[in-house]
Design a protein around this motif. Structure first.
Motif, PDB file in Angstrom:
ATOM      1  N   THR A 213       0.856  -1.189   0.000  1.00 21.42           N
ATOM      2  CA  THR A 213       0.000   0.000   0.000  1.00 21.42           C
ATOM      3  C   THR A 213       0.893   1.241   0.000  1.00 21.42           C
ATOM      4  O   THR A 213       1.967   1.218   0.618  1.00 21.42           O
ATOM      5  CB  THR A 213      -0.914   0.029   1.238  1.00 21.42           C
ATOM      6  OG1 THR A 213      -0.110  -0.049   2.407  1.00 21.42           O
ATOM      7  CG2 THR A 213      -1.879  -1.138   1.222  1.00 21.42           C
ATOM      8  N   PRO A 214       0.493   2.313  -0.680  1.00 19.87           N
ATOM      9  CA  PRO A 214      -0.739   2.402  -1.475  1.00 19.87           C
ATOM     10  C   PRO A 214      -0.617   1.658  -2.797  1.00 19.87           C
ATOM     11  O   PRO A 214       0.484   1.388  -3.271  1.00 19.87           O
ATOM     12  CB  PRO A 214      -0.889   3.906  -1.694  1.00 19.87           C
ATOM     13  CG  PRO A 214       0.516   4.416  -1.732  1.00 19.87           C
ATOM     14  CD  PRO A 214       1.266   3.575  -0.722  1.00 19.87           C
ATOM     15  N   ASN A 215      -1.730   1.366  -3.396  1.00 17.27           N
ATOM     16  CA  ASN A 215      -1.762   0.745  -4.720  1.00 17.27           C
ATOM     17  C   ASN A 215      -2.951   1.322  -5.483  1.00 17.27           C
ATOM     18  O   ASN A 215      -3.799   2.014  -4.926  1.00 17.27           O
ATOM     19  CB  ASN A 215      -1.847  -0.776  -4.620  1.00 17.27           C
ATOM     20  CG  ASN A 215      -3.060  -1.217  -3.821  1.00 17.27           C
ATOM     21  OD1 ASN A 215      -4.195  -1.132  -4.305  1.00 17.27           O
ATOM     22  ND2 ASN A 215      -2.856  -1.664  -2.585  1.00 17.27           N
ATOM     23  N   MET A 216      -3.000   1.046  -6.778  1.00 17.34           N
ATOM     24  CA  MET A 216      -4.012   1.675  -7.625  1.00 17.34           C
ATOM     25  C   MET A 216      -5.427   1.225  -7.281  1.00 17.34           C
ATOM     26  O   MET A 216      -6.362   2.029  -7.286  1.00 17.34           O
ATOM     27  CB  MET A 216      -3.705   1.381  -9.105  1.00 17.34           C
ATOM     28  CG  MET A 216      -2.441   2.051  -9.612  1.00 17.34           C
ATOM     29  SD  MET A 216      -2.076   1.655 -11.347  1.00 17.34           S
ATOM     30  CE  MET A 216      -3.398   2.552 -12.166  1.00 17.34           C
ATOM     31  N   ILE A 217      -5.597  -0.056  -6.976  1.00 15.05           N
ATOM     32  CA  ILE A 217      -6.935  -0.553  -6.662  1.00 15.05           C
ATOM     33  C   ILE A 217      -7.479   0.120  -5.407  1.00 15.05           C
ATOM     34  O   ILE A 217      -8.626   0.588  -5.370  1.00 15.05           O
ATOM     35  CB  ILE A 217      -6.920  -2.081  -6.490  1.00 15.05           C
ATOM     36  CG1 ILE A 217      -6.700  -2.763  -7.836  1.00 15.05           C
ATOM     37  CG2 ILE A 217      -8.219  -2.560  -5.846  1.00 15.05           C
ATOM     38  CD1 ILE A 217      -7.914  -2.783  -8.733  1.00 15.05           C
ATOM     39  N   ASP A 218      -6.659   0.177  -4.358  1.00 13.74           N
ATOM     40  CA  ASP A 218      -7.118   0.793  -3.116  1.00 13.74           C
ATOM     41  C   ASP A 218      -7.391   2.277  -3.299  1.00 13.74           C
ATOM     42  O   ASP A 218      -8.321   2.831  -2.703  1.00 13.74           O
ATOM     43  CB  ASP A 218      -6.071   0.605  -2.004  1.00 13.74           C
ATOM     44  CG  ASP A 218      -6.078  -0.818  -1.451  1.00 13.74           C
ATOM     45  OD1 ASP A 218      -7.027  -1.560  -1.768  1.00 13.74           O
ATOM     46  OD2 ASP A 218      -5.141  -1.173  -0.726  1.00 13.74           O
ATOM     47  N   ARG A 219      -6.570   2.944  -4.111  1.00 10.61           N
ATOM     48  CA  ARG A 219      -6.669   4.401  -4.238  1.00 10.61           C
ATOM     49  C   ARG A 219      -7.811   4.823  -5.167  1.00 10.61           C
ATOM     50  O   ARG A 219      -8.527   5.778  -4.874  1.00 10.61           O
ATOM     51  CB  ARG A 219      -5.342   4.966  -4.745  1.00 10.61           C
ATOM     52  CG  ARG A 219      -5.293   6.497  -4.825  1.00 10.61           C
ATOM     53  CD  ARG A 219      -3.895   6.955  -5.193  1.00 10.61           C
ATOM     54  NE  ARG A 219      -3.824   8.395  -5.344  1.00 10.61           N
ATOM     55  CZ  ARG A 219      -3.666   9.263  -4.357  1.00 10.61           C
ATOM     56  NH1 ARG A 219      -3.569   8.827  -3.111  1.00 10.61           N
ATOM     57  NH2 ARG A 219      -3.599  10.562  -4.599  1.00 10.61           N
ATOM     58  N   TYR A 220      -7.980   4.120  -6.276  1.00  9.20           N
ATOM     59  CA  TYR A 220      -8.933   4.574  -7.289  1.00  9.20           C
ATOM     60  C   TYR A 220     -10.144   3.657  -7.447  1.00  9.20           C
ATOM     61  O   TYR A 220     -11.126   4.057  -8.076  1.00  9.20           O
ATOM     62  CB  TYR A 220      -8.232   4.714  -8.646  1.00  9.20           C
ATOM     63  CG  TYR A 220      -7.131   5.736  -8.629  1.00  9.20           C
ATOM     64  CD1 TYR A 220      -7.415   7.094  -8.537  1.00  9.20           C
ATOM     65  CD2 TYR A 220      -5.798   5.346  -8.669  1.00  9.20           C
ATOM     66  CE1 TYR A 220      -6.406   8.039  -8.501  1.00  9.20           C
ATOM     67  CE2 TYR A 220      -4.776   6.287  -8.639  1.00  9.20           C
ATOM     68  CZ  TYR A 220      -5.084   7.627  -8.548  1.00  9.20           C
ATOM     69  OH  TYR A 220      -4.082   8.549  -8.507  1.00  9.20           O
TER      70      TYR A 220
END
Length: 305
Positions: free
Chosen positions: A270-277
């Motif tokens: 984390t962070p990663n794209m799935i969690d963020r967007y």
């Protein structure tokens, strides 16, 4: 994308096969082109004041095809004596209209190239000379960046740690696309969000949505809110649906598993794209995407003194 009709003053004038074919050969639709100050093209002088006003209005709207009366030639056989130059079966009138459309297309190319040069002279001056030939092997593994414009992939995702040359590679692709006569727009994502807010550039979203190639730099560095997520979704969804090319640079891995070489003991990441967007946006980004992982040491180092 195909143009199926040409707006004109009379429905009978919308079946000009020559202009339709010419429009369909272009990379963008008539409404896809920015507003431009075109001065007074030479062919405007031959029109009546009323027709000249309509021509100027059409040019300022950025229309690829200018539906207007043109002065008839010596061999004009157009039966519409009151409106010479509009009959689709008159060869002289067809040629006149095609010349007008070609002039508009030329002026649009000049405007796009000028807009790109101004962009490079300002915010992105460091990348004005970025070229695909100038990419180092670690920036172009297996030619996946330098050959991307020749593939069917619609999205190029440049991912890795800070200061590894992702932005340079992204602008090398942009400059190559401009050389191919494509309409190219580049934005740092945080700056784009700022321009989309009230008081910003009223055409920022339109240009980013409709251009042939869009480069979004540093995705993940911007402040996230429901509003920014909505804007990003609208933009990515529109570009994916219309099969327009998009380049993205980011530090974020796709999901919690990290990169392909991330050890299991360091997961989840984390962070990663799935969690963020969220999956809705990220799955659209990754649809038909080429993902290039950057390795190496940072370009940015302190200067000893």
């Amino acid at each position: 994308m195909t143009v199926t009709a040409i707006a004109a003053g009379d429905p009978d004038d919308r079946d000009d096969a020559h202009l339709l074919a010419q429009a369909n050969r272009r990379r963008t639709d008539p409404d896809d082109v920015p507003r431009a100050d075109l001065g007074e093209p030479k062919w405007l002088a031959s029109l009546s004041p009323e027709a000249r006003a309509k021509a100027r209005a059409a040019l300022e709207r950025g229309s690829n095809v200018v539906p207007m009366p043109t002065s008839p030639g010596d061999a004009c056989t157009c039966p519409k004596a009151g409106r010479p130059g509009q009959h689709p079966k008159c060869p002289t009138c067809q040629r006149a209209r095609e010349e007008v459309a070609a002039e508009v297309a030329y002026q649009q190319r000049v405007f796009r190239q000028g807009a790109w040069r101004r962009n490079l002279e300002g915010t992105y001056a460091d990348y004005a000379d970025a070229t695909l030939d100038g990419l180092r092997p670690e920036q172009d593994p297996d030619g996946r960046v330098s050959r991307w414009l020749d593939t069917d992939s619609r999205t190029l995702v440049l991912v890795g740690d800070n200061s590894l040359g992702k932005t340079y590679a992204g602008f090398a692709v942009c400059n190559a696309a401009v050389a191919r006569d494509m309409w190219v727009v580049a934005w740092n994502v945080a700056d784009l969000n700022d321009q989309l807010r009230p008081g910003g550039n009223i055409r920022a979203f339109e240009y980013a949505e409709r251009c042939d190639h869009l480069f979004l730099d540093d995705l993940g560095a911007e402040k996230i809110s429901e509003w920014t997520l909505e804007q990003l979704y609208r933009l990515i969804d529109a570009r994916v649906r219309n099969r327009r090319r998009t380049g993205i640079s980011t530090n974020l891995p796709y999901d919690r598993r990290g990169f392909a070489d991330t050890p299991k003991e360091q997961q989840p990441v984390t962070p990663n794209m799935i969690d963020r967007y969220g999956a809705r946006i990220v799955h659209r980004i990754m649809h038909e995407a080429t993902v290039v992982r950057f390795h190496g040491e940072s370009f940015r180092k302190p200067v000893p003194w």
